[in-house]
Design a protein around this motif. Sequence first.
Motif, mmCIF file in Angstrom:
data_model
loop_
_atom_site.group_PDB
_atom_site.id
_atom_site.type_symbol
_atom_site.label_atom_id
_atom_site.label_comp_id
_atom_site.label_asym_id
_atom_site.label_seq_id
_atom_site.Cartn_x
_atom_site.Cartn_y
_atom_site.Cartn_z
ATOM 1 N N PRO A 71 0.808 -1.224 0.000
ATOM 2 C CA PRO A 71 0.000 0.000 0.000
ATOM 3 C C PRO A 71 0.843 1.277 0.000
ATOM 4 O O PRO A 71 0.489 2.259 -0.662
ATOM 5 N N HIS A 72 1.962 1.255 0.712
ATOM 6 C CA HIS A 72 2.868 2.406 0.755
ATOM 7 C C HIS A 72 3.335 2.776 -0.658
ATOM 8 O O HIS A 72 3.259 3.943 -1.061
ATOM 9 N N GLU A 73 3.804 1.780 -1.400
ATOM 10 C CA GLU A 73 4.327 2.055 -2.749
ATOM 11 C C GLU A 73 3.213 2.395 -3.735
ATOM 12 O O GLU A 73 3.363 3.290 -4.567
ATOM 13 N N VAL A 74 2.095 1.696 -3.644
ATOM 14 C CA VAL A 74 0.963 2.010 -4.525
ATOM 15 C C VAL A 74 0.488 3.441 -4.267
ATOM 16 O O VAL A 74 0.153 4.174 -5.203
ATOM 17 N N ALA A 75 0.480 3.865 -3.010
ATOM 18 C CA ALA A 75 0.060 5.233 -2.679
ATOM 19 C C ALA A 75 0.923 6.279 -3.370
ATOM 20 O O ALA A 75 0.430 7.347 -3.749
ATOM 21 N N HIS A 76 2.205 5.982 -3.569
ATOM 22 C CA HIS A 76 3.068 6.909 -4.312
ATOM 23 C C HIS A 76 2.567 7.061 -5.749
ATOM 24 O O HIS A 76 2.493 8.177 -6.277
ATOM 25 N N LEU A 77 2.228 5.952 -6.393
ATOM 26 C CA LEU A 77 1.724 6.030 -7.773
ATOM 27 C C LEU A 77 0.397 6.770 -7.834
ATOM 28 O O LEU A 77 0.183 7.610 -8.718
ATOM 29 N N ILE A 78 -0.496 6.484 -6.899
ATOM 30 C CA ILE A 78 -1.809 7.126 -6.886
ATOM 31 C C ILE A 78 -1.665 8.629 -6.649
ATOM 32 O O ILE A 78 -2.324 9.438 -7.307
ATOM 33 N N ALA A 79 -0.794 9.010 -5.719
ATOM 34 C CA ALA A 79 -0.555 10.442 -5.461
ATOM 35 C C ALA A 79 -0.022 11.127 -6.710
ATOM 36 O O ALA A 79 -0.449 12.238 -7.048
ATOM 37 N N PHE A 80 0.864 10.468 -7.421
ATOM 38 C CA PHE A 80 1.412 11.032 -8.657
ATOM 39 C C PHE A 80 0.321 11.183 -9.716
ATOM 40 O O PHE A 80 0.222 12.215 -10.383
ATOM 41 N N ALA A 81 -0.533 10.169 -9.844
ATOM 42 C CA ALA A 81 -1.613 10.217 -10.836
ATOM 43 C C ALA A 81 -2.630 11.316 -10.510
ATOM 44 O O ALA A 81 -3.146 11.978 -11.412
ATOM 45 N N CYS A 82 -2.900 11.507 -9.236
ATOM 46 C CA CYS A 82 -3.925 12.469 -8.821
ATOM 47 C C CYS A 82 -3.412 13.902 -8.689
ATOM 48 O O CYS A 82 -4.137 14.853 -8.985
ATOM 49 N N TYR A 83 -2.161 14.064 -8.236
ATOM 50 C CA TYR A 83 -1.659 15.401 -7.903
ATOM 51 C C TYR A 83 -0.420 15.823 -8.681
ATOM 52 O O TYR A 83 0.052 16.947 -8.509
ATOM 53 N N GLY A 84 0.139 14.929 -9.465
ATOM 54 C CA GLY A 84 1.391 15.242 -10.143
ATOM 55 C C GLY A 84 2.562 15.042 -9.204
ATOM 56 O O GLY A 84 2.470 14.353 -8.195
ATOM 57 N N LYS A 85 3.692 15.662 -9.539
ATOM 58 C CA LYS A 85 4.909 15.501 -8.726
ATOM 59 C C LYS A 85 4.759 16.285 -7.427
ATOM 60 O O LYS A 85 4.662 17.507 -7.437
ATOM 61 N N VAL A 86 4.703 15.549 -6.315
ATOM 62 C CA VAL A 86 4.569 16.148 -4.982
ATOM 63 C C VAL A 86 5.650 15.559 -4.083
ATOM 64 O O VAL A 86 6.352 14.620 -4.473
ATOM 65 N N LYS A 87 5.756 16.085 -2.864
ATOM 66 C CA LYS A 87 6.731 15.531 -1.917
ATOM 67 C C LYS A 87 6.427 14.053 -1.704
ATOM 68 O O LYS A 87 5.268 13.682 -1.514
ATOM 69 N N PRO A 88 7.467 13.206 -1.689
ATOM 70 C CA PRO A 88 7.256 11.756 -1.617
ATOM 71 C C PRO A 88 6.358 11.299 -0.464
ATOM 72 O O PRO A 88 5.526 10.434 -0.640
ATOM 73 N N HIS A 89 6.506 11.873 0.707
ATOM 74 C CA HIS A 89 5.687 11.474 1.845
ATOM 75 C C HIS A 89 4.912 12.668 2.385
ATOM 76 O O HIS A 89 4.660 12.778 3.579
ATOM 77 N N GLY A 90 4.531 13.534 1.446
ATOM 78 C CA GLY A 90 3.820 14.755 1.798
ATOM 79 C C GLY A 90 2.346 14.526 2.110
ATOM 80 O O GLY A 90 1.873 13.379 2.183
ATOM 81 N N PRO A 91 1.601 15.605 2.270
ATOM 82 C CA PRO A 91 0.194 15.496 2.673
ATOM 83 C C PRO A 91 -0.682 14.721 1.688
ATOM 84 O O PRO A 91 -1.617 14.028 2.113
ATOM 85 N N GLU A 92 -0.385 14.819 0.413
ATOM 86 C CA GLU A 92 -1.191 14.092 -0.585
ATOM 87 C C GLU A 92 -1.019 12.587 -0.410
ATOM 88 O O GLU A 92 -1.999 11.835 -0.400
ATOM 89 N N ARG A 98 -4.183 7.171 4.434
ATOM 90 C CA ARG A 98 -5.241 7.144 5.458
ATOM 91 C C ARG A 98 -6.618 6.867 4.863
ATOM 92 O O ARG A 98 -7.351 6.009 5.357
ATOM 93 N N SER A 99 -6.988 7.604 3.833
ATOM 94 C CA SER A 99 -8.368 7.529 3.340
ATOM 95 C C SER A 99 -8.623 6.332 2.433
ATOM 96 O O SER A 99 -9.689 5.730 2.497
ATOM 97 N N VAL A 100 -7.657 5.965 1.615
ATOM 98 C CA VAL A 100 -7.859 4.852 0.680
ATOM 99 C C VAL A 100 -7.485 3.525 1.333
ATOM 100 O O VAL A 100 -8.255 2.567 1.295
ATOM 101 N N PHE A 101 -6.284 3.459 1.915
ATOM 102 C CA PHE A 101 -5.771 2.191 2.423
ATOM 103 C C PHE A 101 -5.972 1.982 3.918
ATOM 104 O O PHE A 101 -5.658 0.911 4.437
ATOM 105 N N LYS A 102 -6.469 3.013 4.611
ATOM 106 C CA LYS A 102 -6.720 2.900 6.059
ATOM 107 C C LYS A 102 -5.476 2.454 6.813
ATOM 108 O O LYS A 102 -5.527 1.630 7.712
ATOM 109 N N ARG A 103 -4.339 2.986 6.416
ATOM 110 C CA ARG A 103 -3.061 2.659 7.032
ATOM 111 C C ARG A 103 -2.454 3.930 7.630
ATOM 112 O O ARG A 103 -2.609 5.021 7.067
ATOM 113 N N VAL A 104 -1.739 3.777 8.722
ATOM 114 C CA VAL A 104 -0.980 4.891 9.279
ATOM 115 C C VAL A 104 0.203 5.139 8.351
ATOM 116 O O VAL A 104 0.941 4.200 8.033
ATOM 117 N N PRO A 105 0.389 6.369 7.889
ATOM 118 C CA PRO A 105 1.488 6.627 6.940
ATOM 119 C C PRO A 105 2.852 6.697 7.624
ATOM 120 O O PRO A 105 3.158 7.648 8.321
#
Length: 161
Positions: A71-92, A98-105
């Motif tokens: 989920p951690h790595e997939v979240a990076h791809l999803i964040a990129f698809a949704c928001y473009g290039k953002v901080k790797p472990h940023g708010p997006e 939290r909201s999609v995978f229900k995991r503590v980041p």
Amino acid sequence: MTFLQERIISRVHDSMQLAAVKLEREFAPPQVSFTQRGRIAGSAWLERWELRFNPILLADNEAAFINDIVPHEVAHLIAFACYGKVKPHGPEWQHIMRSVFKRVPHTRHQLDISKVAPTFSYQCDCRSHLLTLRRHNKVQKGTQRYQCCHCKALLRPQHNA
């Protein structure tokens, strides 16, 4: 391909599907490989739409990979698809965790890396030190010397008897 690698690929696809449902948009399945090396459990290559996982760490930590690393790595791809290039472990990314995978980041895993990152014992005048393979090799080649920050003595290899 091993059964465990097939399980990880399946988990990646399930995670992508979950994100698609939760975010109400489609995501292409990423390329998945097991070529990650060193201390890193997994990595997301955004522009290549690729996930890489460490097969050595995976072999000893199946549950952590299924529950957290994928989920951690997939979240990076999803964040990129949704928001473009953002901080790797940023708010997006944190929001997706939290909201999609229900995991503590968490930004770093807590896996035992002793199989993939050997350390070497060194001694100064006051204590023992563990050096990474890279630092050990520099000492062996004579290109670098390290000293203790407490007693200021040079570190010397500790030979096991």
